[in-house]
Enzyme design. Structure first.
Site, short mmCIF file in Angstrom:
data_model
loop_
_atom_site.label_atom_id
_atom_site.label_comp_id
_atom_site.label_asym_id
_atom_site.label_seq_id
_atom_site.Cartn_x
_atom_site.Cartn_y
_atom_site.Cartn_z
N GLU A 148 0.79 -1.23 0.00
CA GLU A 148 0.00 0.00 0.00
C GLU A 148 0.83 1.29 0.00
OE1 GLU A 148 -3.45 0.11 -0.16
OE2 GLU A 148 -3.24 -2.03 -0.53
N SER A 166 -60.90 6.12 21.12
CA SER A 166 -61.42 6.67 22.38
C SER A 166 -60.34 7.08 23.36
CB SER A 166 -62.36 5.66 23.04
OG SER A 166 -63.53 5.50 22.26
#
Length: 701
Positions: free
Chosen positions: A109, A392
């Site tokens: 890398e 309700s």
């Protein structure tokens, strides 16, 4: 140069000569080149200043602590309850990582890692050339190019994976800042622990366990080369899914290690001849112990405090919540018990449900479950995301509370007749289509009678009911300003969390609290970034006297009313049931939503049941609203033992009425006023009946 070429340039010079002379005059007069130079330099200075600001405000000094620590969730008693993590593995120090791994990684890398300051000049030049190429080809991205190991770390930790030049510039400046703060070995350690290795595995320690059954400290040269080879494309080169490609890639890495003088050619040749032996001993940690609660915590941190999901999951925060682990665990166990729910639909579709438990004194959410079946990370949470009609359960908010505030008492007589109202002849009906003519308020509420509720809202005025609902923090619009509000007819609907928040006012002496999850957030360095630890003040929306009367009436719901089958054994609970009718199902008893909201002085619980999509094949039965009883009862029985078990300071309204005890310390004048209101209401009702009869008679002649 031949005569033809000479002639061409002579002609070109002759043509451009006048334009060139004109340009020189204009440039000399207006200093165009100087201004262009100044503008370019100014732009470069501004861009450099902006990128420096981005780098300085990224707080890279917190990078190591945020990467090395896992975000932890703490409960209301500050005990650890679980963990959040996404791009996070087991963090290990560099001395716990085999030296073979960094040798292989750096060879692949970033060979010049120890000789750079966060960036590579050659890499930047290569990236710039690729940018020019892509611009010429009308591509709005860059094709990689030249990222150092530090830049890769910065990209994964701070930036998106978007391939753009602006992202590259930010990456460059952040990399320089990281190099200024950390040593090379610290950067290498962070990179190795933050790299992705496929199959949901992050970091070299977990990758070593996943693919070779060893700790990172034990990894051999060829196995280290396998991990290094996966970094460019974990999905393509991991040895479990692609063993052939993984071996070819490993051998390439081994050759790169030879070029970088980390191993000899003879060693590489030997390692290349060895097979890759996979041994998966990795066990994924599962700290997501209370999924719906943790989902809600993440959502609140994002929506209320501006954090991102990636930050929450990966930056090592300590998040202190209102979670009660005992109540949450018991609620989850109840939802896992299929016997507490109605039968599935004929096609196997499950009846869905949601519950939430809130502390009425603080507003803190103690427990929440947002559905049945397989949980999906940050998926649909019915406890705080559904918008359904409350039925309700709206009556105490829209009718009975404002009625008490207007002078009515818990035992005031209400008209219970089948009546039509307004030009649209709105005609509410009781569930059993039976009417008593007159009924005390506490009985009308406990038995969830529709006709008296609408009559009472009409008496006190829809505006009062509408304003009352808004005071309870329920979202309403002007289109909801009608008599249907008494029965929960809303244009947009509500969630269990909103209804639980509304009912905190009854349990909290008239003070309404907004439910919330997070008390405090501390970052990985110990800095407090969110602080809600001070007691929430709430908002007084009714007197304690009115709240007390409402509680006395709602005790009757569970003692003798529609919630008797939901009453927990050995506990006094007040609250309200509710249900909504399912339209277009072909059944007069089909129900879309069923609700129960119950409370004690220590806990408010709101529970909803129904199908996500209601139709003729997917609806509940029994419009009486009692179907949620088994679930709610078990929830209360298993959660209330983990409260203070504070007793109510009032009795059931029916008990008080039978004993001729007002139970609220009312003066004689209050009693006289109540009776006057009652007589006045009855007189007004008679007058309205007379006018309606007169209109009917006149209209018929």
């Amino acid at each position: 140069m031949n005569n033809n070429s000479s002639g061409f340039f002579h002609k070109l010079k002759a043509k451009l000569g006048p334009a060139h002379k004109k340009w020189r005059r204009v440039n000399k007069k207006f200093h165009i080149l100087k201004w262009l130079t100044v503008m370019v330099l100014a732009f470069g200075l501004c861009l450099s200043g902006y990128l420096t600001y981005v780098a300085k405000t990224a707080h890279v000094q917190n990078l190591e602590s945020s990467l090395s620590k896992t975000t932890e969730i703490f409960d209301v008693s500050n005990q650890k309850a679980g963990e959040l993590y996404a791009q996070k593995g087991t963090y290990v120090k560099l001395n716990k990582i085999s030296s073979n791994i960094p040798k292989a990684v750096l060879s692949t890398e970033d060979r010049n890692f120890y000789h750079e300051h966060g960036f590579s000049v050659k890499g930047i030049a290569r990236a710039f050339l690729l940018l020019l190429k892509n611009k010429l080809l009308h591509r709005d991205y860059i094709s990689g190019g030249g990222s150092t190991l530090t830049q890769q770390l910065v990209k994964n930790a701070y930036l998106s994976q978007e391939q753009s030049f602006s992202r590259k510039l930010k990456e460059l400046f952040l990399s320089i800042q990281v190099e200024n703060v950390y040593s090379k070995n610290e950067i290498l350690t962070m990179y190795l622990n933050n790299a992705y290795f496929g199959n949901g595995v992050w970091g070299v320690q977990d990758a070593s366990q996943k693919y070779f059954g060893e700790n990172a400290s034990q990894l051999s040269v060829p196995d280290a080369a396998v991990l290094a080879g996966m970094l460019t494309s974990p999905s393509a080169y991991n040895p479990i899914d692609h063993p052939k490609a993984a071996r070819e890639r490993r051998n390439m890495v081994l050759q790169l290690m030879v070029e970088n003088k980390k191993i000899t050619q003879s060693q590489a040749n030997y390692y290349k001849s060895t097979p890759i032996t996979v041994n998966d001993t990795y066990v994924r940690k599962d700290g997501y112990k209370y999924p719906y609660y943790f989902d809600a915590v993440i959502n609140e941190a994002i929506s209320k405090y501006g954090l991102t999901e990636s930050q929450i999951m990966n930056k090592g925060y300590r998040i202190y919540t209102n979670l009660n682990q005992n109540q949450q665990a018991s609620m989850q166990q109840n939802f896992d018990n299929n016997t507490l729910f109605p039968a599935n639909a004929a096609d196997g579709t499950e009846v869905q449900a949601a519950s939430i438990a809130v502390s009425p004194t603080t507003g803190g959410v103690n427990a929440v479950v947002g559905g049945r079946g397989q949980h999906v990370f940050r998926g649909f949470n019915r406890a705080n995301q559904i918008k359904r009609q409350p039925g309700s359960t709206m009556k105490p908010l829209a009718v009975y509370t404002p009625a008490l505030q207007s002078g009515y008492k818990f035992d005031s007589n209400l008209v219970d007749k089948k009546k039509s109202y307004g030009l649209n002849h709105y005609t509410p009906k009781n569930y059993n289509n039976q009417y008593l003519g007159s009924v005390p308020m506490y009985q009308a509420l406990a038995q969830s009678m529709n006709a008296p509720a609408v009559w009472l809202l009409n008496q006190i005025g829809v505006d009062k009911g509408y304003d009352s609902v808004k005071n309870f923090n329920i979202p309403v619009s002007k289109s909801d300003k009608n008599l249907a509000l008494a029965l929960g007819g809303l244009s947009s609907g509500v969630s269990p969390q909103q209804m639980a928040g509304a009912y905190t006012a009854f349990a909290n002496g008239g003070k309404v609290m907004k439910p919330f999850y997070i008390r405090k957030i501390v970052d990985s360095t110990g800095k407090v970034v969110v602080d809600n630890t001070e007691k929430q003040s709430g908002r007084q929306i009714m007197s304690s006297r009115v709240a007390k009367q409402m509680t006395s009436m709602m005790l009757g719901v569970f003692n003798s009313g529609t919630g008797t089958d939901a009453k927990p054994y050995g506990y006094s609970v007040a609250g309200k049931t509710g249900s909504t009718e399912a339209d277009n199902t072909g059944s007069s008893d089909a129900t879309k939503d069923k609700w129960i909201i119950g409370y004690t002085p220590d806990l408010v619980v709101a529970t909803w049941e129904g199908f996500d999509s209601t139709n003729s094949a997917h609806h509940l039965e029994n419009l009486s609203g009692t179907g949620v009883g088994a679930l709610f009862r078990n929830e209360m029985q298993t959660m209330l033992p983990y409260t203070k078990n504070t007793s109510f300071d009032t009795e059931d309204a029916e008990t008080m009425a039978k004993g001729n005890n007002q139970g609220s310390g009312d003066s004689i004048w209050s009693t006289i006023q109540d009776k006057a209101n009652e007589v006045g209401s009855q007189f007004e009702e008679k007058a309205k009946d007379f006018i309606d009869d007169a209109k009917s008679w006149l209209g018929g002649n």
